[in-house]
Structure formats: C-alpha cells, structure tokens
Design a protein around this motif. Structure first.
Motif, PDB file in Angstrom:
ATOM      1  N   SER A   7      -4.753  16.188   0.541  1.00  0.00           N
ATOM      2  CA  SER A   7      -3.532  15.861   1.260  1.00  0.00           C
ATOM      3  C   SER A   7      -3.902  15.510   2.693  1.00  0.00           C
ATOM      4  O   SER A   7      -4.652  16.237   3.339  1.00  0.00           O
ATOM      5  CB  SER A   7      -2.570  17.056   1.245  1.00  0.00           C
ATOM      6  OG  SER A   7      -1.410  16.738   1.973  1.00  0.00           O
ATOM      7  N   VAL A  26      -0.916  10.834   2.226  1.00  0.00           N
ATOM      8  CA  VAL A  26      -1.625  10.512   0.994  1.00  0.00           C
ATOM      9  C   VAL A  26      -1.875  11.837   0.292  1.00  0.00           C
ATOM     10  O   VAL A  26      -2.434  12.761   0.884  1.00  0.00           O
ATOM     11  CB  VAL A  26      -2.961   9.788   1.281  1.00  0.00           C
ATOM     12  CG1 VAL A  26      -3.745   9.581   0.001  1.00  0.00           C
ATOM     13  CG2 VAL A  26      -2.705   8.466   1.982  1.00  0.00           C
ATOM     14  N   ARG A  32      -2.547  12.650  -9.974  1.00  0.00           N
ATOM     15  CA  ARG A  32      -1.723  11.534  -9.524  1.00  0.00           C
ATOM     16  C   ARG A  32      -1.919  11.301  -8.030  1.00  0.00           C
ATOM     17  O   ARG A  32      -1.992  12.235  -7.256  1.00  0.00           O
ATOM     18  CB  ARG A  32      -0.260  11.890  -9.771  1.00  0.00           C
ATOM     19  CG  ARG A  32       0.556  10.746 -10.144  1.00  0.00           C
ATOM     20  CD  ARG A  32       1.912  11.115 -10.671  1.00  0.00           C
ATOM     21  NE  ARG A  32       2.721   9.937 -10.547  1.00  0.00           N
ATOM     22  CZ  ARG A  32       2.643   8.906 -11.365  1.00  0.00           C
ATOM     23  NH1 ARG A  32       1.817   8.934 -12.366  1.00  0.00           N
ATOM     24  NH2 ARG A  32       3.391   7.860 -11.183  1.00  0.00           N
ATOM     25  N   LEU A  33      -2.009  10.039  -7.636  1.00  0.00           N
ATOM     26  CA  LEU A  33      -2.084   9.666  -6.226  1.00  0.00           C
ATOM     27  C   LEU A  33      -0.701   9.230  -5.782  1.00  0.00           C
ATOM     28  O   LEU A  33      -0.053   8.421  -6.450  1.00  0.00           O
ATOM     29  CB  LEU A  33      -3.062   8.508  -6.015  1.00  0.00           C
ATOM     30  CG  LEU A  33      -3.025   7.864  -4.633  1.00  0.00           C
ATOM     31  CD1 LEU A  33      -3.601   8.804  -3.582  1.00  0.00           C
ATOM     32  CD2 LEU A  33      -3.752   6.545  -4.622  1.00  0.00           C
ATOM     33  N   SER A  34      -0.236   9.779  -4.649  1.00  0.00           N
ATOM     34  CA  SER A  34       1.058   9.388  -4.093  1.00  0.00           C
ATOM     35  C   SER A  34       0.884   8.942  -2.658  1.00  0.00           C
ATOM     36  O   SER A  34       0.193   9.606  -1.872  1.00  0.00           O
ATOM     37  CB  SER A  34       2.035  10.566  -4.128  1.00  0.00           C
ATOM     38  OG  SER A  34       2.272  10.970  -5.446  1.00  0.00           O
ATOM     39  N   LEU A  36       3.141   8.271   0.636  1.00  0.00           N
ATOM     40  CA  LEU A  36       4.470   8.640   1.120  1.00  0.00           C
ATOM     41  C   LEU A  36       4.667   8.214   2.566  1.00  0.00           C
ATOM     42  O   LEU A  36       3.709   8.158   3.341  1.00  0.00           O
ATOM     43  CB  LEU A  36       4.657  10.163   1.025  1.00  0.00           C
ATOM     44  CG  LEU A  36       4.349  10.814  -0.318  1.00  0.00           C
ATOM     45  CD1 LEU A  36       4.312  12.326  -0.181  1.00  0.00           C
ATOM     46  CD2 LEU A  36       5.364  10.399  -1.345  1.00  0.00           C
ATOM     47  N   GLU A  42       8.672   8.024  -1.231  1.00  0.00           N
ATOM     48  CA  GLU A  42       7.515   7.486  -1.945  1.00  0.00           C
ATOM     49  C   GLU A  42       7.391   5.976  -1.751  1.00  0.00           C
ATOM     50  O   GLU A  42       8.337   5.232  -1.968  1.00  0.00           O
ATOM     51  CB  GLU A  42       7.631   7.799  -3.430  1.00  0.00           C
ATOM     52  CG  GLU A  42       6.422   7.377  -4.227  1.00  0.00           C
ATOM     53  CD  GLU A  42       6.507   7.778  -5.671  1.00  0.00           C
ATOM     54  OE1 GLU A  42       6.772   6.897  -6.504  1.00  0.00           O
ATOM     55  OE2 GLU A  42       6.306   8.978  -5.952  1.00  0.00           O
ATOM     56  N   ASP A  44       4.454   4.389  -3.167  1.00  0.00           N
ATOM     57  CA  ASP A  44       3.878   4.048  -4.465  1.00  0.00           C
ATOM     58  C   ASP A  44       3.148   5.271  -4.992  1.00  0.00           C
ATOM     59  O   ASP A  44       2.727   6.135  -4.220  1.00  0.00           O
ATOM     60  CB  ASP A  44       2.899   2.877  -4.319  1.00  0.00           C
ATOM     61  CG  ASP A  44       2.775   2.039  -5.582  1.00  0.00           C
ATOM     62  OD1 ASP A  44       3.202   2.507  -6.662  1.00  0.00           O
ATOM     63  OD2 ASP A  44       2.249   0.916  -5.490  1.00  0.00           O
ATOM     64  N   SER A  45       2.989   5.334  -6.311  1.00  0.00           N
ATOM     65  CA  SER A  45       2.190   6.401  -6.912  1.00  0.00           C
ATOM     66  C   SER A  45       1.701   5.936  -8.270  1.00  0.00           C
ATOM     67  O   SER A  45       2.295   5.049  -8.884  1.00  0.00           O
ATOM     68  CB  SER A  45       2.988   7.702  -7.042  1.00  0.00           C
ATOM     69  OG  SER A  45       3.954   7.585  -8.057  1.00  0.00           O
ATOM     70  N   VAL A  68      -3.305   0.396  -6.071  1.00  0.00           N
ATOM     71  CA  VAL A  68      -2.369   1.267  -6.773  1.00  0.00           C
ATOM     72  C   VAL A  68      -1.356   0.366  -7.475  1.00  0.00           C
ATOM     73  O   VAL A  68      -0.659  -0.411  -6.811  1.00  0.00           O
ATOM     74  CB  VAL A  68      -1.645   2.216  -5.791  1.00  0.00           C
ATOM     75  CG1 VAL A  68      -0.693   3.139  -6.527  1.00  0.00           C
ATOM     76  CG2 VAL A  68      -2.641   3.012  -4.968  1.00  0.00           C
TER      77      VAL A  68
END
Length: 105
Positions: A7, A26, A32-34, A36, A42, A44-45, A68
């Motif tokens: 994080s 990040v 899962r990659l998010s 923000l 959000e 993208d993830s 992504v």
C-alpha cells in the motif's frame, strides 16, 4: 483473509500524458491491484495475474509503467512512502506483484 501485500499513498497516477491524481493510492490486496484517487474512488483495478508492471530506463527513477486492463498507467511513488529500512516503494511494489502472482499461480 484480507492481507494487504502493498500500500502506498501520495502516488501520482497518470494515463498517457493526463494526470489522474497527484496524491492517489496503489494497493495490492488479496491478489488484486487497485488504483485509487486521494479520496478513495477507484480509478482501475484488476487481478495481479493480468497486470504487467515494468521499470523503463527512459522514465523517472521513482516511476513505473503498469498495464491494468489494457490501459497504461505511469505510477510515480515519491519519498514519502519510503520505509525506515530504506526500501524504496517502487521496488516493494514490484516485489509485491511478483509475490501475489506466485501465490495465485
């Protein structure tokens, strides 16, 4: 199990030449990659197995290009995310992606 492998906050997130946020987050969590915004929305993830991330020689030392869902993002992680032991956030991010992929594969 809600383990956060990585994080970082205060991340500049850009898509092509357009800045989406200068203080985003990040997160690599549960495979899962998010990406923000600064207020948690959000951008993208995707599952880490579908994400590619590489450090390129022609971009800044604290940046990485991540793909992504077919979209290229430039992630710039500044010194604010540096840990006391000196581990750079960019290196920790790439290691977290590799580790999360290994667990899922």
């Amino acid at each position: 199990m809600a383990d956060v492998e990585f994080s970082a906050s205060g991340v500049r997130i850009e898509r092509f030449t357009r800045s989406l946020t200068r203080a985003g987050q990040v997160v690599v969590k549960d495979g899962r990659l998010s990406l923000l915004t600064s207020n948690g929305r959000e951008i993208d993830s995707a599952p880490v197995g579908t994400v590619s991330a590489r450090k390129w020689w022609f971009i800044a030392a604290d940046s990485v290009i991540a793909r992504v869902n077919g979209v290229r993002y430039r992630l710039t992680m500044g010194q604010r995310s540096r840990r006391r032991d000196g581990a750079a956030p960019l290196r920790r991010f790439l290691e977290a992606l590799r580790h999360a992929r290994g667990r899922r594969d």
